[in-house]
Design a protein around this motif. Structure first.
Motif, PDB file in Angstrom:
ATOM      1  N   GLU A 212     -39.974 -22.295  16.965  1.00 47.80           N
ATOM      2  CA  GLU A 212     -39.280 -21.215  17.640  1.00 47.80           C
ATOM      3  C   GLU A 212     -40.173 -19.988  17.762  1.00 47.80           C
ATOM      4  OE1 GLU A 212     -36.303 -21.462  19.100  1.00 47.80           O
ATOM      5  OE2 GLU A 212     -36.425 -23.556  18.512  1.00 47.80           O
ATOM      6  N   LYS A 213     -41.244 -19.928  16.983  1.00 53.28           N
ATOM      7  CA  LYS A 213     -42.138 -18.778  17.005  1.00 53.28           C
ATOM      8  C   LYS A 213     -43.217 -19.009  18.049  1.00 53.28           C
ATOM      9  CE  LYS A 213     -41.479 -17.731  12.140  1.00 53.28           C
ATOM     10  NZ  LYS A 213     -42.081 -17.598  10.849  1.00 53.28           N
ATOM     11  N   THR A 214     -43.103 -18.300  19.144  1.00 54.34           N
ATOM     12  CA  THR A 214     -44.127 -18.355  20.177  1.00 54.34           C
ATOM     13  C   THR A 214     -44.448 -16.940  20.583  1.00 54.34           C
ATOM     14  OG1 THR A 214     -42.473 -18.530  21.904  1.00 54.34           O
ATOM     15  CG2 THR A 214     -43.399 -20.598  21.082  1.00 54.34           C
TER      16      THR A 214
ATOM     17  N   ALA B 131     -41.349 -19.911  25.413  1.00 62.54           N
ATOM     18  CA  ALA B 131     -40.238 -19.055  24.991  1.00 62.54           C
ATOM     19  C   ALA B 131     -39.320 -18.724  26.167  1.00 62.54           C
ATOM     20  CB  ALA B 131     -40.764 -17.781  24.347  1.00 62.54           C
TER      21      ALA B 131
END
Length: 88
Positions: free
Chosen positions: A9-11, A57
């Protein structure tokens, strides 16, 4: 669709290329950086001289240097993804 199993989820959002001649697509099944890289490499290899920004994202792929929307969509589809044109 990506099978890399490294979805995160971290972009880091990337800036979209600006200016006339930019074609944008929404690619809902682009879920990670690996997916974005696959799409980018496929387009840039098939259409030399293009510049691609793919952001998992926002699910947006923007292409500068080609005005052939159908060709880009076909390349993304051949890479295993489902592009939807984004119109301004």
């Amino acid at each position: 669709m990506c099978g890399c199993q490294s979805h995160s989820e971290k972009t880091t959002p990337q800036a979209e290329p600006q200016g006339a001649g930019t074609l944008s697509f929404r690619v809902e099944d682009m879920t990670c950086g690996h997916c974005a890289g696959t799409i980018t490499k496929a387009i840039e290899a098939s259409l030399p001289g293009t510049r691609v920004q793919a952001d998992p994202a926002s699910k947006l792929v923007s292409v500068q240097g080609s005005s052939d929307r159908a060709a880009i969509a076909a390349i993304v589809t051949a890479a295993g993804y489902t592009p939807q044109p984004v119109t301004a």
